[in-house]
Enzyme design. Structure first.
Site, short mmCIF file in Angstrom:
data_model
loop_
_atom_site.label_atom_id
_atom_site.label_comp_id
_atom_site.label_asym_id
_atom_site.label_seq_id
_atom_site.Cartn_x
_atom_site.Cartn_y
_atom_site.Cartn_z
N LYS A 194 0.86 -1.14 0.20
CA LYS A 194 0.00 -0.13 0.11
C LYS A 194 0.75 1.29 0.14
CE LYS A 194 -1.95 2.64 3.01
NZ LYS A 194 -1.71 3.88 2.04
N GLU A 269 9.77 0.84 10.84
CA GLU A 269 10.64 1.86 10.44
C GLU A 269 10.05 3.05 10.62
OE1 GLU A 269 12.75 4.67 9.02
OE2 GLU A 269 12.71 3.78 7.34
N CYS A 303 12.98 10.46 7.79
CA CYS A 303 12.85 9.93 9.10
C CYS A 303 14.12 10.10 9.79
CB CYS A 303 12.33 8.78 9.10
SG CYS A 303 13.42 7.54 8.01
N GLU A 400 9.16 15.04 16.07
CA GLU A 400 9.55 15.18 14.85
C GLU A 400 8.81 16.00 14.00
OE1 GLU A 400 8.61 11.50 12.47
OE2 GLU A 400 10.93 11.55 11.60
#
Ligand code: ADP
Length: 498
Positions: A194, A269, A303, A400
Site C-alpha cells: 500500500k 521503521e 525520518c 519530529e
C-alpha cells in the site's frame, strides 16, 4: 524552463489508475477514486482507484494463492533472483520516466530523484537479487541430556513467512517500495503493497515494471488507498502473516495493536529526531554544508533528518551562521524546474503541520535565524529554517517536524553531548563531525541510534542495515539483517537409528 514530461508520463497521469490485484488492473470494489494533488500547485495531478476492505480481502486471497499454489513458490532461487535483478534493470531503463512521476507526485526536484531515488531503488533490487541463492540454514550438534547415547542430525531451514502487507510513506515513494519489496521477494514471500495516498504513482508504474520483468501474477499486489481504511484493514487482516510498515511512530503503534489479532509478525521503521554533532576541531568547509544537507535533503522529509544540530560552543556562532546562509540561499520552486534546489512539502496537511511547529517555536520563545515562513503564495513551500535559543522541553526540540527545520544548540563536553543527543524517545540516526578518531568512535559507541554517520550524513547503501533503536522501530531494512525479518526459522531434528 521546466523538464519536458515524457509522453509515457503524460499518458500515465491522464488515465485514471486502477488497483493491481492478482496480475490484473481492476477498479475498487466500491468504485471510488481519489485525487492525488501536485504539491507545487495544489491542483489535481491524477485520479486513482481507492482501495478499501473488500479490495484488501481480494488482494490477500490473490497473494495467498500465489504463495501456496503459484509458480513463485515452485521456482528455483536462481530463477527468483533473475526476475528481481530484471526489476532493477528495468527501473534503470525507465529512470527518466520514474523520476518525473516521483517529482510530480512528491514535489522533490527531478534531478534529485534521477540521481538518488531511482539508482538507489534499482541497486536495492539488484543487491537483494543476489541473496535469493544465498539463504541458508545451519547444521547443529545436539547434546540432549536426557537421551544419553542417542545420535541426531539437526539442521535449520529459513523459509518465507508467507503473505506480507507492506505499508509505505510518501517521502521516497519508489525507494521505500524497493526497500520493502526487494527483501520480501528474494526470500519467497508474496506481498500486498500500500503506497501512501499522497504519492501512489511510482508504485503503480512499478507494478507494470515488475510484470514486465516476469514476476508471476499475485506475487505483488498494489493497493493505493487511505491509511485509516485500506492500511488499517491490511494491518488487522487475519490472512496476512506479516506487516512491514514505514511511517510515523504514532501510526506504528496503531499497526502493532492491529497486528495483535492474529499475532502477525511486525517490522517497523518509524520517526526520528536525530542529533548531528559538530566538534570544535572540524573543517568548516566540510561540517557546515554537511549539517545543512543533514536537515535540508529531501526538504527535511526524512525520518533520519539531522534535525537537532549540536555544535561545540567555541564554533557555535560560525557553524550556525554558515548553515543559516546556506538555508537562505536555497532556491525553492517546482521540482520540474532545473534550477530548483528544494521543492514544496508533499501535501497541505504536511505544510500545516510544519508551519504549526514554526509558530509554536516562536510562541515558546525560540529565535528564528533563517527562514521561518511560508515561501510564495501557492503550493506547499516552506522556507528552510534554522532555530536557536531553544530549551530541551520545547515541542520543536522533542517532536519530529518532518520538514526543513533544524534546531541548533551549543555543547561543551563529550559527556554532556552524549546525554543531550540521547535525550529523545527516538533512536534512528546520528551524525558526528570531527577530525579526531577517538572522539568520533567514543561518541558513536554511546549514541543510542541505528545509524551513526561520521563526517558524512544521509549515506545509504543496500548493503548497510538501517533501522531504529527505541521508538524509531523494530527490525532493520537492507543489509543481510533484513532477511531475518522476512523469514521463519524451522528446526528439523532427526534421530539416527543406525
Ligand atoms: P505521515 O504522518 O508522515 O503521513 P503516516 O504514518 O500517517 O505518515 O503514513 C505512512 C503510511 O501509513 C501511509 O501509507 C498511510 O496511508 C499509512 N497509514 C496511516 N494511518 C494508518 C493506519 N491507521 N493503519 C495503517 N496504515 C496507516
Amino acid at each position: 524552463m521546466t523538464v519536458t514530461l515524457e509522453k509515457s508520463v503524460q499518458d500515465f497521469i491522464s488515465t485514471p489508475r486502477q488497483l493491481f490485484i492478482g496480475g490484473q488492473w481492476v477498479d475498487a470494489a466500491s468504485g471510488r477514486t481519489f485525487a492525488t494533488p501536485n504539491p507545487a500547485t495544489g491542483e489535481t495531478l491524477a485520479h486513482i482507484a481507492e482501495a478499501d476492505r473488500e479490495d484488501v480481502d481480494r488482494a490477500v486471497r490473490a497473494a495467498r494463492a500465489a504463495f501456496e499454489e503459484g509458480p513463485w513458490s515452485r521456482m528455483t532461487a536462481s530463477e527468483r533472483g533473475r526476475i528481481i535483478w530484471r526489476i532493477g534493470d528495468l527501473i534503470e531503463q525507465y529512470g527518466d520516466e520514474l523520476a518525473q512521476l516521483e517529482s510530480l507526485d512528491n514535489g522533490k526536484p527531478y534531478a534529485v530523484a534521477r540521481a538518488a531515488d531511482i539508482p538507489l531503488a534499482a541497486e536495492l533490487f539488484r543487491y537483494m537479487a543476489g541473496w535469493a541463492t544465498k539463504i541458508e540454514g545451519n547444521t547443529i550438534s545436539l547434546s540432549v541430556p536426557y537421551m544419553p547415547g542417542s545420535e541426531f542430525h539437526a539442521y535449520t531451514l529459513r523459509e518465507p513467512i508467507g503473505v506480507v502487507a507492506q505499508i509505505i510513506p510518501w517521502n521516497f515513494p519508489l525507494l521505500m517500495a524497493a526497500w520493502k519489496l526487494g527483501p520480501a521477494l528474494t526470500t519467497g514471500n508474496t506481498v500486498i503493497l500500500k503506497p501512501a495516498e499522497q504519492t501512489p504513482l511510482s508504485a503503480l508504474r512499478l507494478a507494470e515494471i515488475m510484470a514486465e520483468a516476469g514476476l508471476p501474477e499475485g506475487v505483488v499486489n498494489v493497493l493505493p488507498g487511505y491509511g485509516e481504511t485500506a492500511g488499517a484493514a491490511l494491518a488487522a487482516h487475519d490472512g496476512v502473516d506479516k506487516v512491514a510498515f514505514t511511517g510515523s511512530t504514532e501510526v506504528g503503534k496503531l499497526i502493532v495493536q492491529a497486528a495483535a489479532g492474529n499475532l502477525k509478525k511486525v517490522s517497523l521503521e518509524l520517526g526520528g529526531k536525530s542529533p548531528n554533532v559538530v566538534f570544535d576541531d572540524v573543517d568548516p568547509a566540510l561540517a557546515i554544508p554537511g549539517a545543512a544537507n543533514a536537515i535540508f535533503f529531501n526538504h527535511g522529509q526524512c525520518c533520519v533528518a539531522g534535525s537537532r544540530l549540536f555544535v561545540h560552543e567555541s564554533r557555535f556562532d560560525e557553524v550556525v551562521s554558515g548553515v543559516a546562509d546556506i538555508a537562505r540561499g536555497i532556491k525553492l520552486g517546482s521540482g520540474l524546474d532545473p534550477d530548483t534546489q528544494m521543492g514544496p512539502l508533499v501535501s497541505d496537511e504536511q505544510f500545516r503541520r510544519v508551519t504549526g511547529y514554526l509558530e509554536s517555536g516562536r510562541a515558546e520563545g525560540a529565535r528564528t535565524v533563517a527562514g521561518g515562513q511560508r515561501h510564495g503564495d501557492k503550493g506547499y513551500f516552506v522556507q528552510p529554517t534554522v532555530i536557536t535559543d531553544t530549551t530541551s522541553d520545547m515541542a520543536i526540540v522533542r517532536e519530529e517536524i518532518f520538514g526543513p527545520v533544524v534546531v541548533a544548540s551549543p555543547f561543551s563536553s563529550l559527556d554532556e553531548i552524549a546525554a543531550q543527543a540521547n535525550d529523545t524517545a527516538y533512536g534512528l540516526g546520528a551524525g558526528i563531525w570531527t577530525r579526531d578518531v577517538n572522539k568520533a568512535h567514543a561518541l558513536a559507541k554511546r549514541l543510542r541510534a541505528g545509524t551513526v554517520w561520521i563526517n558524512c550524513y544521509n549515506v545509504f547503501d543496500a548493503a548497510l542495515p538501517f533501522g531504529g533503536y527505541k521508538q524509531s522501530g523494530w527490525g532493520r531494512e537492507m543489509g543481510h539483517e533484513v532477511l531475518e525479518a522476512y523469514t521463519e526459522v524451522k528446526a528439523v531434528c532427526t534421530q539416527l537409528h543406525p
